[in-house]
Structure formats: C-alpha cells, structure tokens
Design a protein around this motif. Sequence first.
Motif, PDB file in Angstrom:
ATOM      1  N   ASP A  70     -11.493   3.686  -7.068  1.00  0.00           N
ATOM      2  CA  ASP A  70     -11.180   3.426  -5.662  1.00  0.00           C
ATOM      3  C   ASP A  70     -10.945   1.934  -5.480  1.00  0.00           C
ATOM      4  OD1 ASP A  70     -11.755   6.139  -4.440  1.00  0.00           O
ATOM      5  OD2 ASP A  70     -13.678   5.735  -5.396  1.00  0.00           O
ATOM      6  N   VAL A  71      -9.829   1.569  -4.871  1.00  0.00           N
ATOM      7  CA  VAL A  71      -9.465   0.159  -4.770  1.00  0.00           C
ATOM      8  C   VAL A  71      -9.464  -0.304  -3.320  1.00  0.00           C
ATOM      9  CG1 VAL A  71      -7.677  -1.560  -5.229  1.00  0.00           C
ATOM     10  CG2 VAL A  71      -8.138   0.234  -6.900  1.00  0.00           C
ATOM     11  N   GLN A  72     -10.199  -1.402  -3.087  1.00  0.00           N
ATOM     12  CA  GLN A  72     -10.211  -2.089  -1.792  1.00  0.00           C
ATOM     13  C   GLN A  72     -10.047  -3.589  -2.036  1.00  0.00           C
ATOM     14  OE1 GLN A  72     -12.996  -0.561   1.272  1.00  0.00           O
ATOM     15  NE2 GLN A  72     -13.863   0.730  -0.357  1.00  0.00           N
ATOM     16  N   ARG A  73     -10.164  -4.387  -0.973  1.00  0.00           N
ATOM     17  CA  ARG A  73      -9.918  -5.833  -1.119  1.00  0.00           C
ATOM     18  C   ARG A  73     -11.027  -6.643  -0.471  1.00  0.00           C
ATOM     19  NH1 ARG A  73      -4.227  -7.112   0.776  1.00  0.00           N
ATOM     20  NH2 ARG A  73      -5.123  -7.180   2.855  1.00  0.00           N
ATOM     21  N   GLU A  78      -9.315 -10.506  -3.263  1.00  0.00           N
ATOM     22  CA  GLU A  78      -9.411  -9.933  -4.603  1.00  0.00           C
ATOM     23  C   GLU A  78      -9.596  -8.416  -4.513  1.00  0.00           C
ATOM     24  OE1 GLU A  78      -8.972 -11.589  -7.433  1.00  0.00           O
ATOM     25  OE2 GLU A  78      -8.653 -13.435  -6.298  1.00  0.00           O
ATOM     26  N   LEU A  79      -8.916  -7.695  -5.384  1.00  0.00           N
ATOM     27  CA  LEU A  79      -9.022  -6.241  -5.399  1.00  0.00           C
ATOM     28  C   LEU A  79     -10.240  -5.822  -6.214  1.00  0.00           C
ATOM     29  CD1 LEU A  79      -5.308  -5.130  -5.878  1.00  0.00           C
ATOM     30  CD2 LEU A  79      -6.585  -5.531  -3.766  1.00  0.00           C
ATOM     31  N   VAL A  80     -11.038  -4.919  -5.644  1.00  0.00           N
ATOM     32  CA  VAL A  80     -12.268  -4.450  -6.286  1.00  0.00           C
ATOM     33  C   VAL A  80     -12.331  -2.932  -6.215  1.00  0.00           C
ATOM     34  CG1 VAL A  80     -13.573  -6.558  -5.825  1.00  0.00           C
ATOM     35  CG2 VAL A  80     -13.560  -4.710  -4.121  1.00  0.00           C
ATOM     36  N   GLU A 153      -0.561  -2.654  -1.061  1.00  0.00           N
ATOM     37  CA  GLU A 153       0.382  -1.938  -1.931  1.00  0.00           C
ATOM     38  C   GLU A 153       1.153  -2.931  -2.810  1.00  0.00           C
ATOM     39  OE1 GLU A 153      -0.321   0.531   1.750  1.00  0.00           O
ATOM     40  OE2 GLU A 153       0.334  -1.544   1.399  1.00  0.00           O
ATOM     41  N   GLU A 154       1.654  -3.983  -2.201  1.00  0.00           N
ATOM     42  CA  GLU A 154       2.394  -4.990  -2.960  1.00  0.00           C
ATOM     43  C   GLU A 154       1.499  -5.670  -3.996  1.00  0.00           C
ATOM     44  OE1 GLU A 154       4.635  -4.411   0.868  1.00  0.00           O
ATOM     45  OE2 GLU A 154       2.523  -4.625   0.301  1.00  0.00           O
ATOM     46  N   GLN A 155       0.259  -5.896  -3.625  1.00  0.00           N
ATOM     47  CA  GLN A 155      -0.686  -6.553  -4.524  1.00  0.00           C
ATOM     48  C   GLN A 155      -0.987  -5.677  -5.741  1.00  0.00           C
ATOM     49  OE1 GLN A 155      -4.135  -7.829  -2.371  1.00  0.00           O
ATOM     50  NE2 GLN A 155      -4.915  -9.114  -4.027  1.00  0.00           N
ATOM     51  N   VAL A 156      -1.224  -4.396  -5.501  1.00  0.00           N
ATOM     52  CA  VAL A 156      -1.464  -3.458  -6.595  1.00  0.00           C
ATOM     53  C   VAL A 156      -0.225  -3.364  -7.490  1.00  0.00           C
ATOM     54  CG1 VAL A 156      -1.775  -1.005  -7.132  1.00  0.00           C
ATOM     55  CG2 VAL A 156      -3.236  -2.109  -5.428  1.00  0.00           C
ATOM     56  N   MET A 186       4.310   2.868  -1.932  1.00  0.00           N
ATOM     57  CA  MET A 186       4.058   2.702  -3.362  1.00  0.00           C
ATOM     58  C   MET A 186       5.188   3.306  -4.181  1.00  0.00           C
ATOM     59  SD  MET A 186       1.280   0.901  -3.782  1.00  0.00           S
ATOM     60  CE  MET A 186       1.822   0.833  -5.459  1.00  0.00           C
ATOM     61  N   ASN A 187       5.739   4.412  -3.721  1.00  0.00           N
ATOM     62  CA  ASN A 187       6.848   5.034  -4.432  1.00  0.00           C
ATOM     63  C   ASN A 187       8.070   4.130  -4.456  1.00  0.00           C
ATOM     64  OD1 ASN A 187       8.189   7.337  -5.740  1.00  0.00           O
ATOM     65  ND2 ASN A 187       9.334   7.496  -3.827  1.00  0.00           N
TER      66      ASN A 187
END
Length: 276
Positions: A70-73, A78-80, A153-156, A186-187
Amino acid sequence: MSKKLLIGAGLALSLLFTPFNQAFAEKPTVGERKQVENVAHRGAAGYAPENTIAAYDLAVDMKADYIEIDVQRSKDGELVSIHDTTVDRTTDGTGKVGDLTLEQLKSLDAGSWKGEQFTGEQIPTFEEILDRYHGKVGILIELKAPEYYPGIEEQVAELIKERNLDKPQNKKIIIQSFNFESMKKMNQLLPQVQIGVLTSNRAHTTMDALKEFSTYADWFNPSYGIVTKELVNQVHANDMKIGSWTVRSQEAADFLFEMKVDAIISDYPDYVDPRN
C-alpha cells in the motif's frame, strides 16, 4: 451413471460417490493451484507485521508470486508503504501519514504490535521495496487514498520508469486502487504496465461496468464475498483477469480456486501455494 446401476453396484461403490468424496475429488490439483497467482497481502501479513520488510521477506520465502503493498506519501513528499491513512493501528505513533515527515515515520516501531520478535520494524519506503524486490517477486502496488495525495500517480510512474519496470518484458508490476480515476491516469502514464481496479460493490459487476473498466484496466479485483462463477466468466469475456481478496482461511482460498480466479490475495500465502 443411473440410479439403478449405483444401487446394483453395491455398498463399496456407492460410498465412492458420497458427497464428501465428490468434494474431495473436485479439489484443485497441485498443477491447477500453481496456475493461480499467489499474492501475499501486505506481505505475509498473517505471520508478520503488515507492510514491513519482515512480512515481504517472509512472503518471498513462502514462494509468493507477488507481494501486495500500500503506497501513501509523507508530509515531505516521500512515498511509503502503509495501509491506514493514520499510523495509529500498526505503529507506536499517532497521526495521519500525510502529516508526518519521512524521518518521523521511520522513527516509529511498526512491528512490535505483532510480536516482540518484530520490534524495531520500520515503515519502508516505496523505493526501498522496488530496489529490494523487483526481479525477485512480482509487486502489486495499491495506491491508497490517492485523492489525499495530488500528483502521486506521476511520482509512482517516475520511480517505476527510473528502474525500467515500465517495459513490456516486466509483467510482474501491477498497479491498483479503489479510485478508478486514479487508475485511468496510471494507464495513461504507464500504458504498458498492468492496471487493476478494486471493489467490494456489486454495482461494479454489471456488464456495462466491466466493459468500462476493460477500457483501461487489465485486472478486476473484487472482495471474495461478491465473487461468482458468472462474474469470473464475465470478467474474462471482457479480456481482464480477476484477483480476489482478502483470504484469511483455507476455506476461502478453496472457494476461489473453485471459482477459477486468476489470483488469490491472501494474508497466508501457504493457503494458496501447495508447496508450503
């Protein structure tokens, strides 16, 4: 076989066709089980603290095909990897993930709540997970509440591109969310990466809804409480795969095998993989 023949065959033969033996005979073979993707939900979360390196490492040891993260910021961008939008349940801290810096998040104990042996486990960053596991195991990335983190989304996408994980030969990356607009984005950002949509809402299982999802998603991932053979067939008819969650019993895993889903998302990878 007719009823007369069954009666005439005698007691021994009739016992062969008891409901118990029929159910046993219909269980999937080892080969059939291996064809279903084994996704370790938040790592092997049944045995180790969810969304930690300990849980992901254990999932790899248990031969999972994917780890689900699971990804949050964080407050400082920073993504965690953490499931809840607050740290209260799975760490010794309090507060919203987005209100805490990476340094503050890293200072928390994310393991001891699961057992003393996990004391000191940290919240991992998205980059740490990508660097540690890509090439070793598939990674199912859930964007958790992306509406809270504009631009995530852009960061990921950028971090995935930096590692060349957006290329067609790397089929072991899937990105999913309950937020359908986020997955449409994302697509567009990663057109060659598999996209999944999550739901527990039966309203999303209609033919019209599935057709719409299929315009940008490769996976339709519902809670197992709404899975039926008809749904599985409809998902496949729309050229998508189906992965269901969250399995926490052998009975639930066996049910999903019977439904012929493509992936089972479980806290217990050993319920899915016969090698464990």
